[in-house]
Design a protein around this motif. Structure first.
Motif, PDB file in Angstrom:
ATOM      1  N   ILE A   1      80.309  14.043  36.601  1.00  0.00           N
ATOM      2  CA  ILE A   1      79.160  13.504  37.333  1.00  0.00           C
ATOM      3  C   ILE A   1      79.115  11.984  37.194  1.00  0.00           C
ATOM      4  CG2 ILE A   1      76.649  13.352  37.228  1.00  0.00           C
ATOM      5  CD1 ILE A   1      76.814  16.475  36.715  1.00  0.00           C
ATOM      6  N   GLU A   2      79.373  11.514  35.980  1.00  0.00           N
ATOM      7  CA  GLU A   2      79.349  10.065  35.764  1.00  0.00           C
ATOM      8  C   GLU A   2      80.423   9.351  36.577  1.00  0.00           C
ATOM      9  OE1 GLU A   2      77.460   8.118  32.309  1.00  0.00           O
ATOM     10  OE2 GLU A   2      78.989   9.339  31.336  1.00  0.00           O
ATOM     11  N   ASP A   3      81.565  10.022  36.747  1.00  0.00           N
ATOM     12  CA  ASP A   3      82.647   9.414  37.526  1.00  0.00           C
ATOM     13  C   ASP A   3      82.354   9.447  39.018  1.00  0.00           C
ATOM     14  OD1 ASP A   3      83.915   9.086  35.181  1.00  0.00           O
ATOM     15  OD2 ASP A   3      85.356  10.720  35.430  1.00  0.00           O
ATOM     16  N   GLU A   4      81.282  10.140  39.371  1.00  0.00           N
ATOM     17  CA  GLU A   4      80.920  10.293  40.780  1.00  0.00           C
ATOM     18  C   GLU A   4      82.078  10.843  41.588  1.00  0.00           C
ATOM     19  OE1 GLU A   4      79.012   6.715  42.029  1.00  0.00           O
ATOM     20  OE2 GLU A   4      77.572   6.850  40.404  1.00  0.00           O
ATOM     21  N   SER A   5      82.783  11.760  40.985  1.00  0.00           N
ATOM     22  CA  SER A   5      83.932  12.363  41.649  1.00  0.00           C
ATOM     23  C   SER A   5      83.458  13.519  42.527  1.00  0.00           C
ATOM     24  CB  SER A   5      84.895  12.901  40.598  1.00  0.00           C
ATOM     25  OG  SER A   5      84.261  13.918  39.847  1.00  0.00           O
ATOM     26  N   PRO A   6      84.253  13.859  43.536  1.00  0.00           N
ATOM     27  CA  PRO A   6      83.910  15.031  44.348  1.00  0.00           C
ATOM     28  C   PRO A   6      83.802  16.287  43.477  1.00  0.00           C
ATOM     29  CG  PRO A   6      85.719  13.811  45.353  1.00  0.00           C
ATOM     30  CD  PRO A   6      85.484  13.203  43.998  1.00  0.00           C
TER      31      PRO A   6
ATOM     32  N   GLY B   1      68.377  19.495  25.288  1.00  0.00           N
ATOM     33  CA  GLY B   1      69.416  18.619  25.834  1.00  0.00           C
ATOM     34  C   GLY B   1      68.795  17.247  26.054  1.00  0.00           C
ATOM     35  N   ILE B   2      69.503  16.208  25.649  1.00  0.00           N
ATOM     36  CA  ILE B   2      68.945  14.849  25.756  1.00  0.00           C
ATOM     37  C   ILE B   2      69.877  13.956  26.567  1.00  0.00           C
ATOM     38  CG2 ILE B   2      68.220  12.790  24.460  1.00  0.00           C
ATOM     39  CD1 ILE B   2      67.809  14.732  22.023  1.00  0.00           C
ATOM     40  N   VAL B   3      69.319  13.276  27.540  1.00  0.00           N
ATOM     41  CA  VAL B   3      70.059  12.230  28.250  1.00  0.00           C
ATOM     42  C   VAL B   3      69.360  10.926  27.939  1.00  0.00           C
ATOM     43  CG1 VAL B   3      71.125  11.600  30.435  1.00  0.00           C
ATOM     44  CG2 VAL B   3      69.954  13.814  30.238  1.00  0.00           C
ATOM     45  N   ALA B   4      70.076  10.022  27.313  1.00  0.00           N
ATOM     46  CA  ALA B   4      69.494   8.718  27.017  1.00  0.00           C
ATOM     47  C   ALA B   4      70.141   7.697  27.940  1.00  0.00           C
ATOM     48  CB  ALA B   4      69.736   8.356  25.564  1.00  0.00           C
ATOM     49  N   VAL B   5      69.338   7.092  28.773  1.00  0.00           N
ATOM     50  CA  VAL B   5      69.854   6.064  29.673  1.00  0.00           C
ATOM     51  C   VAL B   5      69.629   4.727  29.000  1.00  0.00           C
ATOM     52  CG1 VAL B   5      69.730   5.074  31.961  1.00  0.00           C
ATOM     53  CG2 VAL B   5      69.279   7.495  31.648  1.00  0.00           C
ATOM     54  N   ASP B   6      70.702   4.107  28.638  1.00  0.00           N
ATOM     55  CA  ASP B   6      70.592   2.939  27.771  1.00  0.00           C
ATOM     56  C   ASP B   6      71.229   1.713  28.404  1.00  0.00           C
ATOM     57  OD1 ASP B   6      70.593   1.098  25.765  1.00  0.00           O
ATOM     58  OD2 ASP B   6      71.048   2.565  24.199  1.00  0.00           O
ATOM     59  N   PRO B   7      70.397   0.726  28.751  1.00  0.00           N
ATOM     60  CA  PRO B   7      70.952  -0.455  29.420  1.00  0.00           C
ATOM     61  C   PRO B   7      71.803  -1.288  28.474  1.00  0.00           C
ATOM     62  CG  PRO B   7      68.640  -0.813  28.910  1.00  0.00           C
ATOM     63  CD  PRO B   7      68.956   0.598  28.504  1.00  0.00           C
TER      64      PRO B   7
ATOM     65  N   ALA C   1      72.587  10.145  39.017  1.00  0.00           N
ATOM     66  CA  ALA C   1      73.457  10.571  37.928  1.00  0.00           C
ATOM     67  C   ALA C   1      72.630  11.240  36.834  1.00  0.00           C
ATOM     68  CB  ALA C   1      74.226   9.372  37.380  1.00  0.00           C
ATOM     69  N   THR C   2      71.488  10.637  36.534  1.00  0.00           N
ATOM     70  CA  THR C   2      70.652  11.186  35.470  1.00  0.00           C
ATOM     71  C   THR C   2      70.131  12.571  35.833  1.00  0.00           C
ATOM     72  OG1 THR C   2      69.960   8.933  35.049  1.00  0.00           O
ATOM     73  CG2 THR C   2      68.730  10.667  33.954  1.00  0.00           C
ATOM     74  N   SER C   3      69.661  12.731  37.047  1.00  0.00           N
ATOM     75  CA  SER C   3      69.109  14.052  37.359  1.00  0.00           C
ATOM     76  C   SER C   3      70.205  15.097  37.457  1.00  0.00           C
ATOM     77  CB  SER C   3      68.208  14.033  38.591  1.00  0.00           C
ATOM     78  OG  SER C   3      68.762  13.258  39.589  1.00  0.00           O
ATOM     79  N   ASP C   4      71.407  14.680  37.845  1.00  0.00           N
ATOM     80  CA  ASP C   4      72.517  15.635  37.842  1.00  0.00           C
ATOM     81  C   ASP C   4      72.892  16.051  36.424  1.00  0.00           C
ATOM     82  OD1 ASP C   4      72.613  15.681  40.555  1.00  0.00           O
ATOM     83  OD2 ASP C   4      74.391  14.416  40.759  1.00  0.00           O
TER      84      ASP C   4
END
Ligand SMILES: Nc1nc2c(ncn2[C@@H]2O[C@H](COP(=O)(O)OP(=O)(O)O)[C@@H](O)[C@H]2O)c(=O)[nH]1
Ligand SMILES: [Mg+2]
Length: 456
Positions: free
Chosen positions: A24-29, A77-83, A125-128
């Motif tokens: 998902i992060e790679d935004e690949s098909p 499950g944790i997603v941390a979006v970190d600038p 990306a985050t919601s995916d």
């Protein structure tokens, strides 16, 4: 391997989850394909958004909350979006440290994502990623973001519950107000309550809430209003965290009826976001290379205004691609057209059109319609014709393919711009008012390609 990635995600396999998130992060098909596969099995997890300024203690708090939730037997499950994370992949130091607290606990999965480098948008990306954790069976999905940009606010806005974390003595409340995160808070947390000014901060938030519109929020607008509580925590010691968990449970119970509405808002946001992303992709595909930048230059130089430029771009995207090609026919050079007919007509049983004599080319031609396209059998009528020379040199076989295009001049211009070797720089008249031009076989990987634009 027998099971698919999606199946292994459903089974909660940590390595599969990590792999899925990378896709998902790679935004690949493949990432899009994965979302398609897992989507029917999502919607079960409760999504908690945690936002606030950098250093507010969000990560520390999320960590404490995770411990509480685990005590209650639920998985997280944790997603941390970190600038501050220079790269993605969950390998940043802070998270290694954090992961330490839950190390070896299969009920916890933590992943960091960098804010940069998401062509398709961070919120998407985050919601995916949240979907992956949901599909993996996590009961609670926590999304931690820094509440600084619209992107980050959007991520949290669509969670099932939004928690805004503030810290005393930093003027956060003003900052938060600017970023529009006050309106999204279902719960306020004044963290670092051990510090001076916690009371004052709590009071000013409370005063702001009193001024604000009565709460609509995630709760059912027609149902009883939800008054966002203002809680105090000390994340480093865990003080106040059980109360926070209780408040989340209260909100969850209060808003259960509105959850569908909120999820719908999340889905609509996703769809709109995807569509605008797709549209931009279409724009980039439709415009010649560098064209967008040239348009921007034009706007900067006041040669064109942004509205007109946007309209022109939309027009370009909507009009058919001049290069869109249909295989018109395949030309086959034969030694003896009657013998060739014995195969195509008699043995294969195809219908044959009447022969054509193209005197200028010194060939006899038969067209055999096959669906949208045709086979053209070509036999030389003179020894100096191109077909005769071709057969002499290379034997009978495929001589050329003809692509029918909407705008032959546009296609030639495009080819010229890329330095493609052409036989015909300009289109010349072909049969029935058509225009034709040949591309040199050396440029077309050994095939003579004829372009054709139908006569009108
Ligand atoms: N004094 C105090 N420090 C805290 C508290 N919560 C977090 N911190 C510290 O604040 C710093 C930033 O915390 P972190 O969780 O990384 O903040 P984030 O950027 O919002 O994720 C760390 O050094 C934490 O140890 C608290 O309640 N009191
Ligand atoms: Mg953090």
């Amino acid at each position: 391997m027998t099971s698919t990635l999606a199946e292994r995600v459903f089974a909660g396999d940590a390595r599969a989850i990590a792999r899925a998130i990378s896709l998902i992060e790679d935004e690949s098909p493949a990432g899009a394909g994965l979302v398609r596969d897992i989507y029917p099995r999502t919607g079960r997890a409760y999504v908690i958004g945690v936002t606030g300024p950098p250093g507010a203690g969000k990560s520390t708090l999320v960590d404490r909350m995770t411990a509480e939730i685990r005590k209650a037997g639920q998985t997280v499950g944790i997603v941390a979006v970190d600038p501050t994370s220079p790269f993605s992949g969950g390998a940043i130091l802070g998270d290694r440290v954090r992961m330490g607290a839950h190390f070896g606990d299969e009920g916890v999965f933590i992943r960091s994502m960098a804010t940069r480098g998401h062509l398709g948008g961070l919120a998407r990306a985050t919601s995916d990623v949240a979907l992956v954790l949901d599909a993996a069976g996590k009961d609670i999905v926590m999304i931690e973001t820094v509440g600084v940009g619209q992107d980050e606010v959007d991520i949290v806005r669509t969670a099932d519950i939004s928690i805004v974390v503030l810290v005393p003595g930093t003027g956060d409340e003003v900052q938060a107000l600017k970023a529009g995160i006050m309106e999204i808070a279902d719960i306020f947390v004044v963290n670092k309550a051990d510090r001076d000014g916690a009371d004052r901060l709590a009071q000013s938030v409370s005063a702001m809430l009193a001024l604000a519109e009565p709460r609509r929020g995630g709760a059912d607008p027609s149902g009883p209003r939800w008054q966002p509580p203002i809680l105090r925590t000390e994340a480093t010691t865990g003080t106040g965290v059980p109360e926070l968990i209780d408040a989340i449970a209260s909100f969850r119970a209060h808003s259960e009826g509105a959850r569908v509405t909120r999820q719908r808002a999340r889905q609509e946001y996703r769809l709109r976001d995807l569509l605008s992303h797709r549209f931009m992709q279409m724009v980039e595909e439709a415009l010649p290379e560098g064209e967008l930048q040239r348009i921007v230059d034009g706007i900067a130089e006041r040669k064109v205004d942004p509205y007109s430029a946007a309209s022109a771009i939309v027009k370009t995207v909507r009009s058919p691609n001049p290069s869109r090609a249909v295989l018109d026919h395949v030309g086959i050079a034969v030694q003896d057209i009657d013998k060739a007919l014995a195969f195509y007509r008699d043995a294969l049983g195809l219908d044959i059109e009447d022969p054509e004599n193209v005197a200028s080319q010194r060939v006899r031609a038969h067209f055999i319609p096959v669906g949208e396209s045709s086979i053209e059998l070509l036999e030389a009528t003179a020894s100096d014709s191109a077909i005769a020379k071709y057969v002499e040199k290379r034997g009978p076989g495929i001589h050329h393919i003809t692509l029918r295009v909407d705008d032959i001049r546009a296609v030639l211009a495009r080819l010229k711009a890329r330095g493609v070797r052409l036989v015909d720089e300009e289109p010349r008249p072909g049969a029935e008012g058509s225009l034709v031009a040949f591309i040199h076989p050396s440029a077309a990987h050994g095939v003579l390609v004829e372009l054709k634009q139908k006569g009108s």
